[in-house]
Design a protein around this motif. Structure first.
Motif, mmCIF file in Angstrom:
data_model
loop_
_atom_site.group_PDB
_atom_site.id
_atom_site.type_symbol
_atom_site.label_atom_id
_atom_site.label_comp_id
_atom_site.label_asym_id
_atom_site.label_seq_id
_atom_site.Cartn_x
_atom_site.Cartn_y
_atom_site.Cartn_z
ATOM 1 N N PHE A 121 3.833 6.478 -2.944
ATOM 2 C CA PHE A 121 4.379 6.237 -1.609
ATOM 3 C C PHE A 121 3.252 5.856 -0.660
ATOM 4 C CE2 PHE A 121 6.727 9.573 -3.766
ATOM 5 C CZ PHE A 121 8.046 9.158 -3.677
ATOM 6 N N TYR A 122 3.580 5.043 0.337
ATOM 7 C CA TYR A 122 2.644 4.804 1.430
ATOM 8 C C TYR A 122 3.280 5.389 2.678
ATOM 9 C CZ TYR A 122 -1.206 2.740 3.974
ATOM 10 O OH TYR A 122 -2.342 2.586 4.729
ATOM 11 N N LEU A 123 2.651 6.453 3.200
ATOM 12 C CA LEU A 123 3.209 7.235 4.299
ATOM 13 C C LEU A 123 2.552 6.890 5.628
ATOM 14 C CD1 LEU A 123 3.177 10.765 2.579
ATOM 15 C CD2 LEU A 123 4.920 8.971 2.408
ATOM 16 N N THR A 124 3.266 7.147 6.712
ATOM 17 C CA THR A 124 2.713 6.960 8.050
ATOM 18 C C THR A 124 2.563 8.308 8.745
ATOM 19 O OG1 THR A 124 4.831 6.752 9.240
ATOM 20 C CG2 THR A 124 3.939 4.759 8.197
ATOM 21 N N ASP A 125 1.571 8.387 9.620
ATOM 22 C CA ASP A 125 1.360 9.544 10.505
ATOM 23 C C ASP A 125 1.343 10.868 9.730
ATOM 24 O OD1 ASP A 125 0.818 10.721 12.913
ATOM 25 O OD2 ASP A 125 2.894 10.814 13.589
ATOM 26 N N ILE A 126 0.450 10.967 8.757
ATOM 27 C CA ILE A 126 0.275 12.216 8.007
ATOM 28 C C ILE A 126 -0.362 13.251 8.935
ATOM 29 C CG2 ILE A 126 -0.834 13.273 5.996
ATOM 30 C CD1 ILE A 126 -0.885 10.437 4.746
ATOM 31 N N ASN A 127 0.161 14.471 8.922
ATOM 32 C CA ASN A 127 -0.341 15.472 9.875
ATOM 33 C C ASN A 127 -1.721 15.984 9.483
ATOM 34 O OD1 ASN A 127 0.119 17.264 7.775
ATOM 35 N ND2 ASN A 127 1.568 18.546 8.884
ATOM 36 N N SER A 128 -2.324 16.770 10.378
ATOM 37 C CA SER A 128 -3.710 17.203 10.180
ATOM 38 C C SER A 128 -3.858 18.128 8.979
ATOM 39 C CB SER A 128 -4.226 17.902 11.445
ATOM 40 O OG SER A 128 -3.398 19.009 11.784
ATOM 41 N N GLU A 129 -2.799 18.869 8.627
ATOM 42 C CA GLU A 129 -2.870 19.771 7.467
ATOM 43 C C GLU A 129 -2.619 19.025 6.157
ATOM 44 O OE1 GLU A 129 -0.867 20.372 10.106
ATOM 45 O OE2 GLU A 129 -2.190 21.810 11.110
ATOM 46 N N GLY A 130 -2.106 17.806 6.238
ATOM 47 C CA GLY A 130 -1.816 17.057 5.026
ATOM 48 C C GLY A 130 -0.596 17.561 4.296
ATOM 49 N N THR A 131 0.362 18.126 5.020
ATOM 50 C CA THR A 131 1.552 18.690 4.388
ATOM 51 C C THR A 131 2.852 18.061 4.886
ATOM 52 O OG1 THR A 131 1.570 20.452 6.060
ATOM 53 C CG2 THR A 131 0.458 20.922 3.965
ATOM 54 N N ALA A 132 2.775 17.143 5.832
ATOM 55 C CA ALA A 132 3.969 16.502 6.385
ATOM 56 C C ALA A 132 3.598 15.103 6.867
ATOM 57 C CB ALA A 132 4.559 17.331 7.530
ATOM 58 N N TYR A 133 4.620 14.306 7.152
ATOM 59 C CA TYR A 133 4.384 12.918 7.555
ATOM 60 C C TYR A 133 5.569 12.447 8.390
ATOM 61 C CZ TYR A 133 7.790 11.887 3.907
ATOM 62 O OH TYR A 133 8.933 11.848 3.164
ATOM 63 N N LYS A 134 5.455 11.250 8.948
ATOM 64 C CA LYS A 134 6.524 10.721 9.807
ATOM 65 C C LYS A 134 7.517 9.877 9.033
ATOM 66 C CE LYS A 134 7.352 8.061 14.048
ATOM 67 N NZ LYS A 134 6.725 7.314 15.183
ATOM 68 N N SER A 135 7.032 8.876 8.291
ATOM 69 C CA SER A 135 7.945 7.967 7.602
ATOM 70 C C SER A 135 7.267 7.362 6.379
ATOM 71 C CB SER A 135 8.415 6.855 8.547
ATOM 72 O OG SER A 135 7.316 6.068 8.974
ATOM 73 N N ILE A 136 8.042 6.603 5.598
ATOM 74 C CA ILE A 136 7.543 5.925 4.405
ATOM 75 C C ILE A 136 7.593 4.414 4.635
ATOM 76 C CG2 ILE A 136 7.919 5.500 1.944
ATOM 77 C CD1 ILE A 136 9.224 8.215 1.740
ATOM 78 N N SER A 137 6.471 3.752 4.395
ATOM 79 C CA SER A 137 6.432 2.292 4.505
ATOM 80 C C SER A 137 6.800 1.615 3.196
ATOM 81 C CB SER A 137 5.023 1.828 4.926
ATOM 82 O OG SER A 137 4.682 2.313 6.194
ATOM 83 N N TYR A 138 6.313 2.163 2.075
ATOM 84 C CA TYR A 138 6.568 1.569 0.768
ATOM 85 C C TYR A 138 6.806 2.663 -0.270
ATOM 86 C CZ TYR A 138 4.812 -2.838 2.648
ATOM 87 O OH TYR A 138 4.630 -3.967 3.405
ATOM 88 N N VAL A 139 7.680 2.361 -1.239
ATOM 89 C CA VAL A 139 7.895 3.209 -2.413
ATOM 90 C C VAL A 139 7.565 2.372 -3.646
ATOM 91 C CG1 VAL A 139 9.595 4.409 -3.820
ATOM 92 C CG2 VAL A 139 9.678 4.606 -1.335
ATOM 93 N N PHE A 140 6.792 2.960 -4.561
ATOM 94 C CA PHE A 140 6.430 2.297 -5.817
ATOM 95 C C PHE A 140 6.960 3.149 -6.970
ATOM 96 C CE2 PHE A 140 3.292 1.386 -2.595
ATOM 97 C CZ PHE A 140 3.047 0.024 -2.718
ATOM 98 N N ILE A 141 7.682 2.522 -7.905
ATOM 99 C CA ILE A 141 8.232 3.227 -9.065
ATOM 100 C C ILE A 141 7.642 2.610 -10.326
ATOM 101 C CG2 ILE A 141 10.317 3.855 -10.331
ATOM 102 C CD1 ILE A 141 11.865 3.670 -7.726
ATOM 103 N N LYS A 142 6.989 3.434 -11.132
ATOM 104 C CA LYS A 142 6.264 2.960 -12.308
ATOM 105 C C LYS A 142 7.207 2.455 -13.390
ATOM 106 C CE LYS A 142 2.986 5.683 -13.668
ATOM 107 N NZ LYS A 142 2.359 6.854 -14.331
ATOM 108 N N SER A 143 6.829 1.333 -14.001
ATOM 109 C CA SER A 143 7.532 0.840 -15.180
ATOM 110 C C SER A 143 7.027 1.592 -16.394
ATOM 111 C CB SER A 143 7.291 -0.660 -15.354
ATOM 112 O OG SER A 143 7.708 -1.093 -16.631
ATOM 113 N N SER A 144 7.871 1.680 -17.439
ATOM 114 C CA SER A 144 7.428 2.370 -18.654
ATOM 115 C C SER A 144 6.564 1.483 -19.536
ATOM 116 C CB SER A 144 8.646 2.834 -19.464
ATOM 117 O OG SER A 144 9.417 1.715 -19.868
ATOM 118 N N GLU A 145 6.467 0.187 -19.186
ATOM 119 C CA GLU A 145 5.685 -0.747 -19.984
ATOM 120 C C GLU A 145 4.345 -1.023 -19.329
ATOM 121 O OE1 GLU A 145 6.571 -1.872 -22.869
ATOM 122 O OE2 GLU A 145 8.595 -1.054 -22.889
#
Length: 345
Positions: A121-145
């Motif tokens: 995932f590519y996230l936006t506005d990750i908080n200072s603790e690194g445990t939460a975020y605002k939104s997702i810009s991109y989702v990547f799903i791995k191929s099995s090949e």
């Protein structure tokens, strides 16, 4: 029943891999489907659209710590453009918590990569603790090949094979997304059916706990990344310093300074400085001017195009409008004081 199915999906698809670190989760040999135009509803379910194909490039230090990620769009088996990238050594991105690092984060923009199992995932506005975020810009799903040939070239896209048929079908039966969204396959529907925010933040919290429990030896990974960044920055500084010491650089700076001096001299040659010694504010203008000219306060100075005569202007009100008219009192004759100061009494 639906909640049970979703819990089983999380357990089966991520139980063995969710605790792996960021750079171990991202594959540099597999092809990924990626999605953008991502929206989320009140239950944390994501609608994911606009499918493309991508590969990842990952770089690590000789000691094993990852420091570089680049996601590239693939078209016709070739890299088309960079979707997103992060370098925690060369740029403003940061990554901590080695060997349990869980995300990159831009120092100023606060966005970055997270990878969980077969997802990135590519996230936006990750908080200072690194445990939460605002939104997702991109989702990547791995191929099995594998997406790479022996020569390192990217293979043409292949359809992903999915081994969780029963669970995927169960999710399909319970999928409540809009019928207008294209069918991107079971892996997409699986992720779309999850509370993705909880899925990601649970991972970040779990990894944060591992980071907090590191031994002194494990914490040296962060120190090695920091040293690599300092070495890189120092290398740039050393290169710049060595460049500045060369005759070529010094000659360039001399020519820049000379050009600036020539420009300033040319500008000065076209200007006369009028100094007001009259004891009150005056206005000067060109012959016949009816607009407000140049204001010069008592004791002050003003620049004037030395190629024009300058006359005192008289200010009056007529019909509620400011009127400025020139008088016959000339305070400067054209071309007589270029580059100099002329007193106006």
């Amino acid at each position: 029943m639906k909640n049970l199915l979703l819990a089983l999906l999380v357990l089966v698809t991520t139980g063995a891999t969710a605790q792996k670190s960021l750079f171990d989760n991202i594959s540099a040999t597999n092809q990924y489907d990626y999605y953008s135009s991502i929206s989320v509803d009140k239950d944390g379910k994501y609608a994911i659209k606009d499918k493309g194909t991508a590969t990842f490039e990952v770089k690590k230090l000789a000691t094993g710590e990852g420091y570089y990620i680049k996601a590239s769009a693939i078209k016709d088996g070739k890299e088309d453009y960079t979707i997103k990238s992060a370098s925690v050594v060369e740029n403003y991105d940061r990554c901590l918590g080695y060997p349990f690092e869980s995300f990159t984060k831009h120092k100023y923009e606060k966005d970055g990569f997270v990878a969980i199992g077969d997802y990135a995932f590519y996230l936006t506005d990750i908080n200072s603790e690194g445990t939460a975020y605002k939104s997702i810009s991109y989702v990547f799903i791995k191929s099995s090949e594998s997406s790479k040939t022996a020569s390192g070239e990217t293979k043409p896209e292949k359809k992903q094979k999915f081994s969780f048929k029963d669970l995927a079908n169960a999710v399909k039966d319970n999928y409540t997304g809009s019928s207008s969204v294209p069918d991107y396959g079971p892996a997409h529907k699986e992720l779309s059916s999850k509370n993705v925010r909880q899925f990601i933040e649970d991972y970040l919290v779990a990894m944060k706990a591992k980071q907090d429990g590191r031994t002194s030896a494990q914490k040296q990974g962060d120190a090695r990344i920091e040293k690599a960044r300092m070495d890189y920055d120092n290398g740039i500084t050393a290169y710049n310093d060595s460049t500045k010491a060369t005759p070529e650089y010094q000659d360039l700076q001399r020519r820049i300074a000379q050009n600036e001096a020539n420009y300033n001299a040319a500008q000065k040659a076209n200007v006369v400085t009028l100094k007001n010694n009259s004891g009150s504010t005056i206005y000067v203008g060109k012959s016949g001017s009816v607009n407000r000219g140049t204001e010069i306060s008592a004791g002050g100075t003003a620049s004037w195009d030395c190629h024009y005569d300058a006359y005192i202007q008289r200010h009056s009100m007529k019909g509620g409008t400011n009127i400025y008219t020139t008088t016959s009192t000339k305070v400067y004759s054209k071309n007589t004081g270029c580059g100099n100061t002329v007193n106006v009494n």
